[in-house]
Design an enzyme around this catalytic site. Structure first.
Site, PDB file in Angstrom:
ATOM      1  CG  ASP A 337       7.240  -0.308 -12.630  1.00 38.96           C
ATOM      2  OD1 ASP A 337       5.931  -0.592 -13.037  1.00 38.96           O
ATOM      3  OD2 ASP A 337       7.358  -0.751 -11.694  1.00 38.96           O
ATOM      4  CD  GLU A 543       2.956  -1.209  -7.547  1.00 39.21           C
ATOM      5  OE1 GLU A 543       3.643  -0.032  -7.501  1.00 39.21           O
ATOM      6  OE2 GLU A 543       2.450  -1.794  -8.513  1.00 39.21           O
TER       7      GLU A 543
END
Length: 657
Positions: A337, A543
């Site tokens: 990521d 997020e």
């Protein structure tokens, strides 16, 4: 004489020592040359190299190209840089293998497809001008359509798509998700991009998690069904082919199953937190969708920021190499990521050499982003030269990267063109998104009893009220990961239809539609409305910024419900990325609709509210009573939700209203 003998021996000794040092230096240098360059081992002229011949078998092309590559060229393939850093100089110096756009990273504000294509092609030309001419693969987040691109079709987020049920088979509907994948691939390719960081196949077990809207369901079986988006994005695997990365040409994109693994099960739903679970729980809840993704030929898998029982997933060799690569036989690219390697340590980037070592030896093939590109390249080079990271691990990574690039046809057709520009935000795709909105809505309440339903609403009325912070706000309607990372509070972020506009489009021309975002009781009392539509919910987030401990709807949402629904018949439409606290208000409202994050096509909401289509959606996740119950999922002991998993009232279409 003795002194002469001693001096002479010392001189001889020094000469021998100097010769040994020279020999040692020569051997060391020779070793580095052999390690850093395998060109000498392959005398084949590059012009006639087998890797350039599309008629050669895939594995032959991979091996041949690797035999021509230096260590520098191999390491460059393992690095993905953000587009602002993907300059011609950087790509040619470091032989960069991939570039990407982060959330909101665009060529220009409101960029056209042509501007995107020109940007991608400029980067591609730099890659093709390197010695071996290995094309880059360009990636972007496309979580609910091509969400970074202005005028793209923005589909409902996964939290909504998970609720879609096909009434003909009385089961969840992966076919529509596959068609969304096909449309998304075309719109992404319209901008010259070949790779998307989607789908998210997390199983969200706690709605307090700020990424819960990226998850289709709390039930792995629904998430498994929805992996059908992968062949939508990439194309159907050829018959007899299973588990091998596959992308069917220039109208398709490489997909990315993420985030491996357990990202939806973190403690208290905190983003990138620790998932504490035994092997059985991991394998039966969070892992099954990866079996499906690999079997359907997903090209890449992205590793999660989160930890598993205290070990950062980016450093989890047992699961990345041992399970994903060896047991599931995944042959594609394992990608980190964004800055995920930096995040291995606390504080971030505290011991970067250790993080690089841990990530690469765990099995990560491509590193997305770096705090310092030169540091990353130097660190990788040093650790390979010192044999801390074995060359076999580098070769494995590069083979996987090249396999995907060859499979996609990038070597034969690396440059993007403008032939698909008219696909971005086209009418056909917007109609598909509108259908998805209709099918994703879940009707939670419809009148005090079945004999007196409020919905569907009559199109013909004297005067109706549309109220609420989310009724005329396209940014709120789309949510996070839309144009920017965190989303926007705006109506001009992109092209679309708000719910207010949809209502006006739908009602009879004689019906007066009054919009008041935050009406007081005197206004409602004096206006004599036939009914009201109140649209409230969460504001955009992404997020960790969306992690919530209370899951409440912020003011003025509750006050609007109280002011309106206490005085006139009302339907409340909730725009949210997850179930939110509604128990205190349910008894005061006549009808309740979970609309999730429907995207740009708000007309789909009005289609169902007014009866052109019936409600069919069923909850793919549990709607809690209080946050004290969380986490609470179907099948748990003491399961006592406000609305259970699978719940959803239905209505029939009545186009005569």
């Amino acid at each position: 004489l003795l002194n002469y003998f001693i001096v002479n021996q010392l001189q001889v000794s020094r000469v021998k020592e100097a010769k040994m040092c020279t020999l040692s230096y020569f051997l060391h240098t020779l070793g580095l040359i052999m390690l850093c360059s395998s060109v000498a081992a392959n005398k084949e002229p590059l012009a006639n190299a087998k890797y350039k011949n599309p008629k050669e078998p895939l594995e032959v092309r991979i091996k041949n190209l690797m035999s021509h590559m230096t260590l520098e060229e191999k390491l460059g393939q393992m690095v993905q840089v953000e587009r602002v850093n993907a300059t011609t100089k950087v790509i040619k110096k470091y032989f960069i293998g991939s570039a990407f756009s982060g959330g909101g990273s665009v060529p220009t504000p409101n960029a056209t497809p042509e501007a995107w294509v020109n940007m991608v092609n400029k980067i591609q030309k730099a890659a093709l001008s390197t010695r071996l001419g290995i094309p880059i693969i360009y990636g972007i987040d496309a979580l609910h359509g091509h969400n970074n691109a202005y005028n793209a079709t923005i589909f409902p987020h996964n939290v909504g798509l998970g609720n879609m049920v096909n009434p003909l088979i009385a089961n969840w509907d992966p076919d529509l998700v596959k068609r969304i994948g096909e449309a998304t691939a075309l719109e992404v390719r319209a901008t010259g991009i070949q790779y998307v960081f989607a789908p998210c196949i997390a199983v969200c077990r706690d709605p307090r998690w700020g990424r819960c809207y990226e998850s289709y369901s709390e039930d792995h079986k629904i998430v498994q069904k929805m992996t059908e988006i992968i062949p939508g994005l990439q194309g159907d695997l050829p018959r007899g082919q299973k588990g091998v990365p596959f992308v069917a040409g220039k109208t398709k994109v490489a997909a990315c199953a993420k985030h491996f693994v357990g990202d939806g099960g973190t403690l208290r739903g905190m983003n990138a937190n620790d998932t504490v679970i035994n092997s059985n729980g991991l394998l039966t809840i969070h892992m099954p969708a990866y079996y499906d993704a690999v079997n359907k030929g997903v090209a890449t898998v992205m590793v999660s920021y989160s930890s598993l029982n205290g070990l950062k997933m980016h450093a989890n060799k047992k699961l990345i190499t041992g399970f994903l690569k060896k047991k599931l036989k995944f042959k594609g690219i394992v990608i980190s990521d964004f800055l995920g390697v930096d995040w291995i340590t606390t504080p971030i980037h505290a011991n970067y050499s250790h993080s690089v070592y841990a990530a690469i030896t765990a099995g990560i093939d491509m590193i997305m982003g770096s705090s310092n590109l030169t540091e990353l390249i130097d660190d990788l080079t040093s650790q390979v030269k010192r044999k801390h990271i074995p060359m076999s691990r580098i070769n494995d990574a590069v083979e996987r990267i090249l396999r995907v690039k060859f499979t996609m046809g990038l070597f034969e057709d690396p440059m993007a063109d403008h032939s698909l520009a008219n696909k971005l935000g086209c009418k056909e795709h917007r109609e598909l998104a509108r259908e998805a909105v209709r099918k994703s809505l879940v009707l939670l309440k419809n009148g005090e009893n079945a004999d007196e339903p409020l919905l569907p609403l009559p199109k013909k009325a004297k005067k109706i009220l549309v109220a609420g912070t989310h009724a005329d706000n396209l940014g709120y309607q789309c949510g996070g990961w839309t144009i920017t990372w965190q989303g926007l509070n705006s109506n001009n972020l992109t092209i679309g239809t708000t719910i207010l506009t949809a209502v006006k489009n739908t009602v009879d021309p004689t019906t007066q539609v009054v919009y008041n975002e935050n009406p007081d009781t005197s206004f409602v009392n004096s206006s004599h409305f036939d009914y009201a539509i109140v649209v409230i919910g969460e504001t955009p987030y992404a997020e960790g910024y969306g992690d919530s401990t209370n899951l409440t709807i912020a003011e003025p949402g509750p006050r609007i419900m109280e002011n309106v629904c206490g005085l006139v018949k009302c339907v409340v439409v909730v725009i949210s990325g997850r179930p939110v606290m509604m128990q205190p208000y349910v008894s005061e409202i006549d009808a309740l609709v979970a609309a999730w994050l429907p995207g740009t096509e708000g007309q789909g909401v009005a289609d169902v509210l007014f009866g052109d289509y019936g409600f069919t959606g069923k909850l793919a996740r549990t709607w809690f009573r209080t946050v004290d119950q969380l986490p609470m999922n179907v099948g748990d002991p003491h399961y006592d939700p406000l609305y259970p998993f699978g719940f959803g009232l239905t209505t029939k279409a009545n186009k005569q209203l």
